[in-house]
Scaffold this active site. Structure first.
Site, PDB file in Angstrom:
ATOM      1  N   GLU A 257       1.134  -1.049   0.049  1.00  0.00           N
ATOM      2  CA  GLU A 257       0.198   0.400  -0.152  1.00  0.00           C
ATOM      3  C   GLU A 257       1.048   0.777   0.050  1.00  0.00           C
ATOM      4  OE1 GLU A 257      -3.452  -0.706   0.162  1.00  0.00           O
ATOM      5  OE2 GLU A 257      -2.947  -2.350   0.218  1.00  0.00           O
ATOM      6  N   CYS A 296      -2.472   8.561   3.580  1.00  0.00           N
ATOM      7  CA  CYS A 296      -2.580   7.945   2.156  1.00  0.00           C
ATOM      8  C   CYS A 296      -3.872   7.662   0.959  1.00  0.00           C
ATOM      9  CB  CYS A 296      -2.435   6.441   2.462  1.00  0.00           C
ATOM     10  SG  CYS A 296      -3.711   5.453   3.434  1.00  0.00           S
TER      11      CYS A 296
END
Ligand code: NAP
Length: 518
Positions: A257, A296
């Site tokens: 990720e 994020c």
């Protein structure tokens, strides 16, 4: 000098003997902890997980593992005031800490529920129906999932020291795999406090959770097939890990990720002052300021119909003008500090790069007067909004400012909005804020392949929407391309990431008996 953080290695607390790296409070600059792993026994750690933790977890059924998670989540809930207190040192306000701490505990509860409701009674997870493979009906196939025999090495980013650990730990435990947690050095003290409580509580079988504060390089050398490396962090580190022998030659499972230049698209139907216009402005401003933009999933690119750009910029300027930056311990503060002055300097550099393509229309990356804090010692930065009238410029689609920074860009029609969204080269999440279903359909169809998650936000769902930036345990978190190409969460699918899928072949009676014995 503050204490060196201990790691939990092969059933004992391990403290390195050197000075370690100093980690400072994000707002005051005072030393919070020191971090080093020098001298630890990586082989013993991995073997402990494989020989002690894994077998202990695999002896439990899915409902028993789910029950462990529920107990664990309840115990962490009781301790959360202490985590909130520590979390201030990361620069987080109370609201930010809720996302990390309550978000992490809530995710653990959610997986406990998924485990008890959606997984079978035994230890074998069957996938799909029996597939007949012979004309006489005596030979068939069936897929089953069993836990991988190795260990999960979590390598986590600094921004979610609690959620980042628990969102990986919960599905791994449910699957029956032991974990080694390697927190980001910058906020390792908060992860370490939670892990210590979990170990002290004695809820989990010995060996099912270990922690390494420091450098994980020696652990990677021990990993291979049957192990999982679950990484969250920058694309550069992901590239290094993806090329490691553990992955390339020994075939450890690798999930990444990474950074992501997520977009939020305002529909052409949204007039200034209307429901969707207000929702869009609120969402962009919130995503810029929660965790000081160190998420994020934060909205880095705000795409707006060309005629609406001025109105959107005005509305965002007004909202961002009300943000109070400062020491998160102060009640009046609505946005805390970045995690470190090093990160602040990186964000300043990124803003300079973005400003090559447009102009700063709100905030100044070099100037801020934080409440209750010394601007020289703390990692403070004002929220910075940029406007880039030429969306074909590369910078807004390539430069990640991991802070309270977003760029407003115009588009002409749905096709162009999709095209601009795709220029992010793969994102974790994108939002479309519109009540015009024709526009929404065209944008979602075009943008979905470039995103792990798409939120359609309008007046009908706004009241219950969990928001652009919040990954949910039941839904996929991850994205293609720049976002790392990985996948986490997503209910039972998350559990399967830590299991081997095997095609069983044999007589229907034999397969039936195996499955029934589960
Ligand atoms: P980072 O520098 O890549 O570090 C991430 C983790 O990797 C840390 O635990 C770090 O340890 C470790 N690490 C660094 N180099 C390593 C190596 N050679 N071998 C093994 N481990 C290594 O990222 P960050 O600065 O912590 O996080 C910010 C970035 O993460 C941003 O770009 C953000 O977009 C991204 N992010 C993505 C997600 C997502 O879910 N997609 C979530 C959060 C953040 P040390 O701390 O000890 O160096």
């Amino acid at each position: 000098m503050s204490e060196l953080l201990a790691s939990y290695v092969a059933g004992a607390w391990y403290t390195a003997t050197d000075e370690g790296r100093v980690v400072a409070d994000a707002s005051t600059g005072e030393t919070v902890a020191r971090v080093s792993s020098s001298g630890f026994d990586a082989r013993a750690m991995v073997e402990h997980a494989r020989r002690v933790g894994g077998p202990a977890l695999r002896r439990l059924t899915f409902p028993e593992r789910a029950a462990l998670l529920k107990t664990l989540a309840a115990q962490l809930s009781e301790r959360k005031d202490a985590y909130y207190e520590l979390s201030y040192a990361t620069g987080a306000t109370k609201r930010d800490s809720a996302v990390d701490i309550d978000g992490g505990i809530g995710t653990t509860f959610a997986f406990a529920g998924i485990g008890s409701r959606e997984l079978p009674e035994g230890k074998l997870l069957v996938d799909g129906d029996l597939v007949p493979m012979g004309k006489q009906g005596t030979f068939a196939g069936r897929h089953v999932y069993t836990p991988l025999p190795g260990v999960v090495l979590q390598i986590n980013a600094f921004n979610f020291p609690v959620w980042g650990m628990l969102e990986k730990l919960a599905p791994a435990l449910l699957a029956g795999m032991p974990s080694i947690v390697k927190p980001a050095t910058q906020t390792a003290y908060l992860t370490a406090a939670v892990v210590r409580d979990i170990i002290d509580a004695g809820v989990l079988p010995e060996g099912s959770l270990q922690m390494l504060c420091g450098d994980a390089g020696a652990l990677l050398a021990e990993l291979g097939g049957g192990d999982v490396i679950a990484f969250t962090g920058s694309a550069n580190t992901a590239a290094t890990l993806r090329g490691h022998d553990a992955v390339v030659r020994r075939a450890a499972r690798f999930n990444a990720e990474t950074d992501s230049l997520n977009c939020c698209i305002l529909g052409p139907d949204a007039a200034a002052g209307g429901d969707e216009f207000d929702l869009f402005v609120k969402e962009v401003a919130r995503e810029m300021t929660v965790k000081a933009g160190q998420k994020c999933t934060a909205i880095r690119r705000a795409l707006v119909p060309r005629p609406a750009v001025d109105a959107v910029v005005d509305a965002l300027q007004a909202r961002l003008g009300r943000v109070v930056v400062g020491n998160p311990r102060s009640d009046s503060v609505t946005m805390g500090a970045l995690v470190s002055v090093g990160q602040r300097d990186e964000v300043r550099d990124a803003v300079s790069a973005l400003a090559q393509a447009g102009q700063v229309v709100s905030g100044d990356a070099l100037k801020v007067e934080p409440v209750d804090a010394d601007p020289q010692r703390g990692a403070f930065i004002a929220p910075v909004l940029l406007r880039c009238d030429d969306a074909s410029r590369a910078e807004p689609h390539t430069v990640e400012a991991f802070g309270p920074v977003s760029t407003v860009m115009p588009y002409s029609d749905a096709a162009e909005a999709v095209d601009i969204a795709a220029r992010g080269s793969g994102s974790l999440v994108g939002s479309v804020v519109s009540h015009d279903m024709d526009f929404v359909r065209e944008v979602v169809t075009g943008a979905a392949p470039h995103h792990g998650r798409v939120l359609v936000l309008d007046r009908d769902c706004a009241g219950e929407s969990t928001g652009h930036g919040t990954p949910m345990p039941q839904l996929v978190h991850g994205g293609p391309g720049r976002a790392g190409g990985g996948e986490e969460l997503g209910g039972v699918r998350a559990v399967k990431h830590f299991m081997q899928r095997t095609a069983l072949q044999g007589s229907p009676a034999a397969l039936e008996a195996l499955v029934a014995a589960g």
